[in-house]
Design a protein around this motif. Structure first.
Motif, mmCIF file in Angstrom:
data_model
loop_
_atom_site.group_PDB
_atom_site.id
_atom_site.type_symbol
_atom_site.label_atom_id
_atom_site.label_comp_id
_atom_site.label_asym_id
_atom_site.label_seq_id
_atom_site.Cartn_x
_atom_site.Cartn_y
_atom_site.Cartn_z
ATOM 1 N N UNK A 85 -0.665 3.250 8.183
ATOM 2 C CA UNK A 85 0.726 2.821 8.365
ATOM 3 C C UNK A 85 1.642 4.009 8.644
ATOM 4 N N UNK A 86 1.480 5.072 7.848
ATOM 5 C CA UNK A 86 2.369 6.231 7.973
ATOM 6 C C UNK A 86 2.228 6.932 9.317
ATOM 7 N N UNK A 87 1.011 6.929 9.876
ATOM 8 C CA UNK A 87 0.766 7.643 11.124
ATOM 9 C C UNK A 87 0.780 6.729 12.345
ATOM 10 N N UNK A 88 1.049 5.445 12.108
ATOM 11 C CA UNK A 88 1.174 4.517 13.229
ATOM 12 C C UNK A 88 -0.130 4.075 13.854
ATOM 13 N N UNK A 89 -1.259 4.276 13.141
ATOM 14 C CA UNK A 89 -2.553 3.863 13.690
ATOM 15 C C UNK A 89 -2.718 2.346 13.725
ATOM 16 N N UNK A 90 -2.081 1.669 12.774
ATOM 17 C CA UNK A 90 -2.129 0.214 12.738
ATOM 18 C C UNK A 90 -0.748 -0.325 12.370
ATOM 19 N N UNK A 138 0.819 -1.209 0.000
ATOM 20 C CA UNK A 138 0.000 0.000 0.000
ATOM 21 C C UNK A 138 0.857 1.265 0.000
ATOM 22 N N UNK A 139 2.041 1.185 0.586
ATOM 23 C CA UNK A 139 2.968 2.316 0.513
ATOM 24 C C UNK A 139 3.459 2.504 -0.917
ATOM 25 N N UNK A 140 3.774 1.399 -1.583
ATOM 26 C CA UNK A 140 4.240 1.471 -2.967
ATOM 27 C C UNK A 140 3.162 2.016 -3.895
ATOM 28 N N UNK A 141 1.940 1.518 -3.727
ATOM 29 C CA UNK A 141 0.849 1.958 -4.601
ATOM 30 C C UNK A 141 0.488 3.419 -4.352
ATOM 31 N N UNK A 142 0.472 3.821 -3.087
ATOM 32 C CA UNK A 142 0.153 5.224 -2.808
ATOM 33 C C UNK A 142 1.239 6.141 -3.368
ATOM 34 N N UNK A 143 2.479 5.718 -3.224
ATOM 35 C CA UNK A 143 3.590 6.486 -3.780
ATOM 36 C C UNK A 143 3.419 6.671 -5.285
ATOM 37 N N UNK A 144 2.970 5.613 -5.953
ATOM 38 C CA UNK A 144 2.720 5.680 -7.393
ATOM 39 C C UNK A 144 1.613 6.685 -7.708
ATOM 40 N N UNK A 145 0.542 6.651 -6.934
ATOM 41 C CA UNK A 145 -0.590 7.552 -7.171
ATOM 42 C C UNK A 145 -0.174 9.005 -6.987
ATOM 43 N N UNK A 146 0.409 9.308 -5.819
ATOM 44 C CA UNK A 146 0.730 10.707 -5.526
ATOM 45 C C UNK A 146 1.784 11.264 -6.486
ATOM 46 N N UNK A 147 2.809 10.500 -6.775
ATOM 47 C CA UNK A 147 3.863 10.987 -7.676
ATOM 48 C C UNK A 147 3.327 11.211 -9.082
ATOM 49 N N UNK A 162 -6.519 2.478 -0.685
ATOM 50 C CA UNK A 162 -5.061 2.570 -0.698
ATOM 51 C C UNK A 162 -4.603 3.736 0.177
ATOM 52 N N UNK A 163 -5.256 4.885 0.011
ATOM 53 C CA UNK A 163 -4.893 6.062 0.799
ATOM 54 C C UNK A 163 -5.084 5.818 2.290
ATOM 55 N N UNK A 164 -6.223 5.228 2.651
ATOM 56 C CA UNK A 164 -6.516 5.007 4.070
ATOM 57 C C UNK A 164 -5.514 4.048 4.711
ATOM 58 N N UNK A 165 -5.211 2.969 4.010
ATOM 59 C CA UNK A 165 -4.260 1.996 4.561
ATOM 60 C C UNK A 165 -2.858 2.599 4.641
ATOM 61 N N UNK A 166 -2.494 3.356 3.638
ATOM 62 C CA UNK A 166 -1.190 4.034 3.666
ATOM 63 C C UNK A 166 -1.107 4.987 4.852
ATOM 64 N N UNK A 167 -2.185 5.755 5.094
ATOM 65 C CA UNK A 167 -2.178 6.702 6.207
ATOM 66 C C UNK A 167 -2.159 5.994 7.559
#
Length: 235
Positions: free
Chosen positions: A181-186, A61-70, A174-179
């Motif tokens: 992970x990024x914010x340490x919620x899960x 999900x980090x890889x896919x979100x990175x692809x989307x945002x970039x 993808x965004x929700x799961x990435x967030x």
């Protein structure tokens, strides 16, 4: 759009290579990494247990979100680069682009006006418009970082004027799961343990397809110079 397309292709390849590894994990109940111990020079095996596998899955999900945002960042940047290359003045901007420039200018006006006086700043802006100074916009003049999904992309399409791509609901997940992970919620294990390889492959295919259409729409927008007025009328 050549630069954006090249970056998009490179990032897709990175994701696909990662999926090749995930596919091996998915096809085998027991997977281990063989390596040579640097101390005793013997071959050893490191088992990739289930928990580690779920961490690899969540990392997708980090890889896919990175692809989307970039991809969105690069694509919109292409519009702003073209505006500068075409030496477009305020008078010749489309209605949408004028709003983006005015929002940027208002923010800058408030920040600089505190130190230099608001009247002088306004006078300078008016002079630049009258002199038909070339408009310069950057990706910092729009809101992208951290929360890109299909809804935000639709908003960006309306703000800039390029055609909207329908659906894209999977980007929200993808965004929700990435967030998370990024914010340490899960934890990575929490995110990955209920996701199958088939689920992930669906995420990948839908993301690739959606972003390809966004790139095509922005490329058409640029080719038709829709960032400019049409027949001297606002668009």
């Amino acid at each position: 759009m050549d630069s954006t397309k090249a970056d998009f292709t490179k990032r897709k390849e990175e994701v696909s290579e990662y999926f090749s590894f995930l596919k091996i994990l998915n096809m085998n109940d027991s997977v281990s990494l063989e390596y040579k111990d640097p101390v005793d020079k013997t071959n050893k095996n490191f088992p990739i247990e289930r928990r580690l596998q779920t961490i690899f899955i969540a990392n997708t999900f980090l890889l896919l979100y990175n692809l989307v945002e970039s991809t969105i960042r690069n694509s919109i940047t292409e519009i702003y680069i073209k505006i500068k290359e075409d030496k477009v003045s305020y008078q010749n901007l489309s209605g949408q682009m004028k709003k983006i420039w005015l929002r940027k200018t208002r923010k800058s006006l408030v920040e600089r006006g505190r130190n230099n006086g608001i009247e002088g700043e306004i006078s300078g802006i008016i002079d630049n418009i009258i002199k038909k100074e070339i408009i310069e916009l950057t990706i910092n003049d729009t809101r992208i970082s951290g929360n890109i999904d299909a809804q935000r992309i639709r908003e960006l399409a309306k703000e800039n004027g390029f055609d909207i791509v329908k659906d894209g609901s999977i980007l929200k997940n993808i965004k929700e799961k990435r967030n998370f992970l990024a914010h340490g919620n899960q934890t990575f294990d929490d995110i990955g343990k209920n996701i199958t390889y088939k689920d992930l492959d669906k995420y990948r295919e839908d993301t690739f397809s959606y972003l390809t259409q966004v790139i095509q729409n922005i490329e058409t927008f640029i080719e038709k110079q829709e960032y400019k007025k049409v027949n001297n009328k606002e668009v």
